[in-house]
Design a protein around this motif. Structure first.
Motif, PDB file in Angstrom:
ATOM      1  N   ILE A 136       1.001  -1.188  -0.101  1.00 59.47           N
ATOM      2  CA  ILE A 136       0.009  -0.051   0.119  1.00 59.47           C
ATOM      3  C   ILE A 136       0.762   1.273   0.023  1.00 59.47           C
ATOM      4  O   ILE A 136       0.802   2.102  -0.834  1.00 59.47           O
ATOM      5  CB  ILE A 136      -0.989   0.146   1.064  1.00 59.47           C
ATOM      6  CG1 ILE A 136      -1.918  -1.106   1.131  1.00 59.47           C
ATOM      7  CG2 ILE A 136      -1.432   1.336   1.399  1.00 59.47           C
ATOM      8  CD1 ILE A 136      -2.777  -1.316   2.494  1.00 59.47           C
ATOM      9  N   CYS A 137       1.747   1.462   0.929  1.00 60.88           N
ATOM     10  CA  CYS A 137       2.658   2.289   1.063  1.00 60.88           C
ATOM     11  C   CYS A 137       3.474   2.583  -0.231  1.00 60.88           C
ATOM     12  O   CYS A 137       3.557   3.873  -0.830  1.00 60.88           O
ATOM     13  CB  CYS A 137       3.581   2.406   2.016  1.00 60.88           C
ATOM     14  SG  CYS A 137       2.962   2.429   3.855  1.00 60.88           S
ATOM     15  N   LEU A 138       4.111   1.656  -0.759  1.00 60.57           N
ATOM     16  CA  LEU A 138       4.998   1.728  -2.054  1.00 60.57           C
ATOM     17  C   LEU A 138       4.255   2.330  -3.234  1.00 60.57           C
ATOM     18  O   LEU A 138       4.641   2.997  -3.853  1.00 60.57           O
ATOM     19  CB  LEU A 138       5.589   0.527  -2.259  1.00 60.57           C
ATOM     20  CG  LEU A 138       6.843   0.188  -1.350  1.00 60.57           C
ATOM     21  CD1 LEU A 138       7.283  -1.198  -1.730  1.00 60.57           C
ATOM     22  CD2 LEU A 138       7.564   1.318  -1.155  1.00 60.57           C
ATOM     23  N   ALA A 144       2.140   9.563  -5.593  1.00 58.83           N
ATOM     24  CA  ALA A 144       1.198  10.494  -5.178  1.00 58.83           C
ATOM     25  C   ALA A 144       1.682  11.153  -3.906  1.00 58.83           C
ATOM     26  O   ALA A 144       1.479  12.208  -3.895  1.00 58.83           O
ATOM     27  CB  ALA A 144      -0.027   9.667  -4.665  1.00 58.83           C
ATOM     28  N   LEU A 145       2.524  10.658  -3.048  1.00 57.24           N
ATOM     29  CA  LEU A 145       3.075  11.350  -1.924  1.00 57.24           C
ATOM     30  C   LEU A 145       4.078  12.498  -2.388  1.00 57.24           C
ATOM     31  O   LEU A 145       4.164  13.598  -1.914  1.00 57.24           O
ATOM     32  CB  LEU A 145       3.892  10.441  -0.900  1.00 57.24           C
ATOM     33  CG  LEU A 145       2.854   9.416  -0.214  1.00 57.24           C
ATOM     34  CD1 LEU A 145       3.724   8.620   0.549  1.00 57.24           C
ATOM     35  CD2 LEU A 145       1.954  10.133   0.697  1.00 57.24           C
ATOM     36  N   GLY A 155      -3.865  16.281 -10.646  1.00 57.54           N
ATOM     37  CA  GLY A 155      -5.121  15.117 -10.786  1.00 57.54           C
ATOM     38  C   GLY A 155      -4.959  14.196  -9.698  1.00 57.54           C
ATOM     39  O   GLY A 155      -5.759  13.312  -9.733  1.00 57.54           O
ATOM     40  N   GLU A 156      -4.401  14.458  -8.604  1.00 53.42           N
ATOM     41  CA  GLU A 156      -4.766  13.617  -7.398  1.00 53.42           C
ATOM     42  C   GLU A 156      -5.912  14.016  -6.506  1.00 53.42           C
ATOM     43  O   GLU A 156      -6.106  14.989  -6.531  1.00 53.42           O
ATOM     44  CB  GLU A 156      -3.280  13.732  -6.411  1.00 53.42           C
ATOM     45  CG  GLU A 156      -1.877  13.582  -7.296  1.00 53.42           C
ATOM     46  CD  GLU A 156      -1.770  12.072  -7.549  1.00 53.42           C
ATOM     47  OE1 GLU A 156      -2.505  11.088  -7.134  1.00 53.42           O
ATOM     48  OE2 GLU A 156      -0.939  11.915  -8.421  1.00 53.42           O
ATOM     49  N   ARG A 157      -6.316  12.782  -6.251  1.00 49.42           N
ATOM     50  CA  ARG A 157      -7.501  12.745  -5.201  1.00 49.42           C
ATOM     51  C   ARG A 157      -6.862  12.954  -3.746  1.00 49.42           C
ATOM     52  O   ARG A 157      -6.511  11.877  -3.439  1.00 49.42           O
ATOM     53  CB  ARG A 157      -8.352  11.621  -5.335  1.00 49.42           C
ATOM     54  CG  ARG A 157      -8.969  11.550  -6.580  1.00 49.42           C
ATOM     55  CD  ARG A 157      -9.620  10.361  -6.862  1.00 49.42           C
ATOM     56  NE  ARG A 157     -11.052  10.283  -6.054  1.00 49.42           N
ATOM     57  CZ  ARG A 157     -11.862   9.535  -5.892  1.00 49.42           C
ATOM     58  NH1 ARG A 157     -11.652   8.612  -6.816  1.00 49.42           N
ATOM     59  NH2 ARG A 157     -13.087   9.368  -5.148  1.00 49.42           N
ATOM     60  N   VAL A 158      -6.559  14.041  -3.163  1.00 50.49           N
ATOM     61  CA  VAL A 158      -5.918  14.446  -2.074  1.00 50.49           C
ATOM     62  C   VAL A 158      -6.457  13.427  -0.925  1.00 50.49           C
ATOM     63  O   VAL A 158      -5.586  12.921  -0.197  1.00 50.49           O
ATOM     64  CB  VAL A 158      -5.758  15.804  -1.633  1.00 50.49           C
ATOM     65  CG1 VAL A 158      -5.055  16.078  -0.528  1.00 50.49           C
ATOM     66  CG2 VAL A 158      -5.025  16.597  -3.049  1.00 50.49           C
ATOM     67  N   ALA A 159      -7.611  13.750  -0.729  1.00 50.73           N
ATOM     68  CA  ALA A 159      -8.196  12.983   0.868  1.00 50.73           C
ATOM     69  C   ALA A 159      -7.974  11.473   0.505  1.00 50.73           C
ATOM     70  O   ALA A 159      -7.733  10.960   1.378  1.00 50.73           O
ATOM     71  CB  ALA A 159      -9.668  13.434   1.035  1.00 50.73           C
ATOM     72  N   VAL A 199      19.280  10.050  -0.503  1.00 50.84           N
ATOM     73  CA  VAL A 199      18.368   9.851  -1.645  1.00 50.84           C
ATOM     74  C   VAL A 199      17.537  11.146  -2.153  1.00 50.84           C
ATOM     75  O   VAL A 199      17.116  10.982  -3.202  1.00 50.84           O
ATOM     76  CB  VAL A 199      17.640   8.559  -1.901  1.00 50.84           C
ATOM     77  CG1 VAL A 199      18.777   7.559  -1.647  1.00 50.84           C
ATOM     78  CG2 VAL A 199      16.543   8.509  -0.905  1.00 50.84           C
ATOM     79  N   GLY A 200      17.374  11.919  -1.120  1.00 47.84           N
ATOM     80  CA  GLY A 200      16.543  13.284  -1.816  1.00 47.84           C
ATOM     81  C   GLY A 200      15.292  12.954  -1.322  1.00 47.84           C
ATOM     82  O   GLY A 200      14.868  12.207  -0.313  1.00 47.84           O
ATOM     83  N   LEU A 201      14.306  13.879  -1.777  1.00 50.23           N
ATOM     84  CA  LEU A 201      12.755  13.586  -1.384  1.00 50.23           C
ATOM     85  C   LEU A 201      11.847  12.929  -2.195  1.00 50.23           C
ATOM     86  O   LEU A 201      10.566  12.875  -1.731  1.00 50.23           O
ATOM     87  CB  LEU A 201      12.153  15.054  -1.266  1.00 50.23           C
ATOM     88  CG  LEU A 201      12.923  16.044  -0.322  1.00 50.23           C
ATOM     89  CD1 LEU A 201      12.566  17.686  -0.540  1.00 50.23           C
ATOM     90  CD2 LEU A 201      12.959  15.582   0.817  1.00 50.23           C
ATOM     91  N   ASP A 202      12.209  12.263  -3.160  1.00 49.62           N
ATOM     92  CA  ASP A 202      11.525  11.540  -4.050  1.00 49.62           C
ATOM     93  C   ASP A 202      11.086  10.185  -3.423  1.00 49.62           C
ATOM     94  O   ASP A 202      11.819   9.395  -3.155  1.00 49.62           O
ATOM     95  CB  ASP A 202      12.049  11.202  -5.276  1.00 49.62           C
ATOM     96  CG  ASP A 202      11.330  10.482  -6.442  1.00 49.62           C
ATOM     97  OD1 ASP A 202      10.172  10.020  -6.108  1.00 49.62           O
ATOM     98  OD2 ASP A 202      11.618  10.311  -7.674  1.00 49.62           O
ATOM     99  N   HIS A 203       9.642   9.974  -3.005  1.00 47.62           N
ATOM    100  CA  HIS A 203       9.250   8.878  -2.239  1.00 47.62           C
ATOM    101  C   HIS A 203       9.467   7.623  -2.953  1.00 47.62           C
ATOM    102  O   HIS A 203       9.303   6.550  -2.467  1.00 47.62           O
ATOM    103  CB  HIS A 203       7.882   9.266  -1.904  1.00 47.62           C
ATOM    104  CG  HIS A 203       7.549  10.152  -0.778  1.00 47.62           C
ATOM    105  ND1 HIS A 203       7.570  11.645  -1.019  1.00 47.62           N
ATOM    106  CD2 HIS A 203       7.505  10.000   0.584  1.00 47.62           C
ATOM    107  CE1 HIS A 203       7.560  12.015  -0.028  1.00 47.62           C
ATOM    108  NE2 HIS A 203       7.304  11.334   0.992  1.00 47.62           N
TER     109      HIS A 203
END
Length: 347
Positions: free
Chosen positions: A221-223, A228-229, A243-247, A286-290
């Motif tokens: 789920i997290c990966l 989107a993160l 285009g992300e559904r934030v909630a 590695v920076g901020l890229d999730h």
């Protein structure tokens, strides 16, 4: 676990690292993880040689040293799994809330899971490992919602520091409730108190088998939410424009974090600060890229908790110091440092 902050966050590309740098760090982290897992098998109340390790891995347990290795293997694997779960949970929580102080222990998620298990054991007679895990996940979810609601009170909304303070107060209150629930039950108090400290000393293949599906689900789920993160890090308005559904994204990612934290707590007890330390360290690497941050946090968390377990076994031979105590000794100063940073307001 959600936030209503719509201010633009840091540019995800700001701390982007070249691919060769990331690959180099990946190889180094894998090497460190391999070494600490080997150390976990080799060191303890008695040290064992390489010949005993290879014989035990081949299924032989004729000597005391080989039997010790056989017993340490599930402990090593569980330490790596729990460390990976807690670190990934913390990284996901920080991404969802854009809160640099987010951690399952600091936000009271661990204590919520522990209270749910305590209540289940003393009232409805929970006795199976799977029941413990489901109870822990439910308790972690309820605690997360409560902390977020309390931290959202006031005009400023859910600021990082308010949520951290709400989590600390909630953790203290839930810890007192755990004592009140368990103390009158002398038949379970002793075993519960040893689990309450947080450690992997009671690892068995059965416990690993029960918790592994939950950890795998939370990991997936997290990966899957990593891209989107990245959008959420730009701010709610920008994420919505992309285009992300934030909630929905926040809810799904928070669900993955809660599943990971609840399952890890059910099998190893409440271990704090792994989810705080590891994501900050991985951002430097590695920076901020999730898409890179979350897998790196998983590997580094596995190495950190395994190393903490080894240290706890070695520094006080033949007795042991639980891994949860070692991580607290490391994490508490780090938490103070993060709180005192000028840019503590948001990621």
């Amino acid at each position: 676990m959600m936030t209503v902050d719509t201010k633009p966050g840091p540019d995800v590309a700001h701390l982007r690292r070249p691919a060769r740098v990331r690959l180099a760090w990946l190889l180094l982290v894998l090497a460190v993880l391999t070494l600490v897992m080997l150390a976990s098998v080799a060191f303890g109340s008695r040290a064992v040689g390489w010949s005993d390790i290879t014989a035990a891995l081949a299924g032989t347990d004729d000597t005391l040293n080989q039997a010790a290795v056989v017993k340490r293997i599930p402990r090593t694997i569980l330490a790596a799994l729990v460390g990976a779960a807690l670190a990934l949970s913390g990284a996901a929580m920080q991404g969802v809330t854009r809160n640099p102080l987010a951690d399952p222990g600091i936000l009271g998620v661990n204590m919520g899971a522990m209270l749910a298990i305590a209540v289940g054991m003393t009232t409805v007679g929970l006795y199976t490992a799977t029941a413990y895990i489901w109870a822990a996940i439910a308790g972690a979810a309820l605690s997360s919602l409560f902390v977020y609601a309390v931290g959202s009170l006031g005009r400023a909304g859910p600021t990082p520091l308010k949520i951290a303070l709400a989590g600390a107060a909630t953790s203290a209150a839930l810890a007192s409730l755990v004592v009140a629930v368990v103390l009158p039950r002398g038949d379970i108090a002793e075993n519960f108190q040893s689990w309450q400290v947080g450690g992997v000393g009671g690892a068995t293949w059965d416990s690993i088998g029960h918790v592994l599906p939950f950890l795998a689900a939370g990991l997936a789920i997290c990966l899957l939410c990593a891209r989107a993160l990245n959008s959420l890090a730009l701010g709610d308005d920008m994420a919505a424009a992309l285009g992300e559904r934030v909630a929905v994204i926040r809810g799904i990612a928070a669900l993955g974090a809660v599943v990971l934290c609840g399952a890890a707590t059910a099998v190893a007890g409440p271990i704090a600060f792994v989810g705080l330390i590891v994501p900050h360290l991985c951002r430097l690497l590695v920076g901020l890229d999730h898409r890179w941050l979350l897998p790196f946090a998983t590997l580094v968390g596995a190495a950190l908790l395994t190393a903490a377990d080894v240290v706890g076994r070695v520094v006080n031979r033949p007795d042991e110091i639980e891994a949860g105590i070692i991580t607290a000794l490391i994490g508490a100063p780090f938490f103070i440092y993060i709180v005192r940073r000028q840019k503590v307001r948001e990621l």
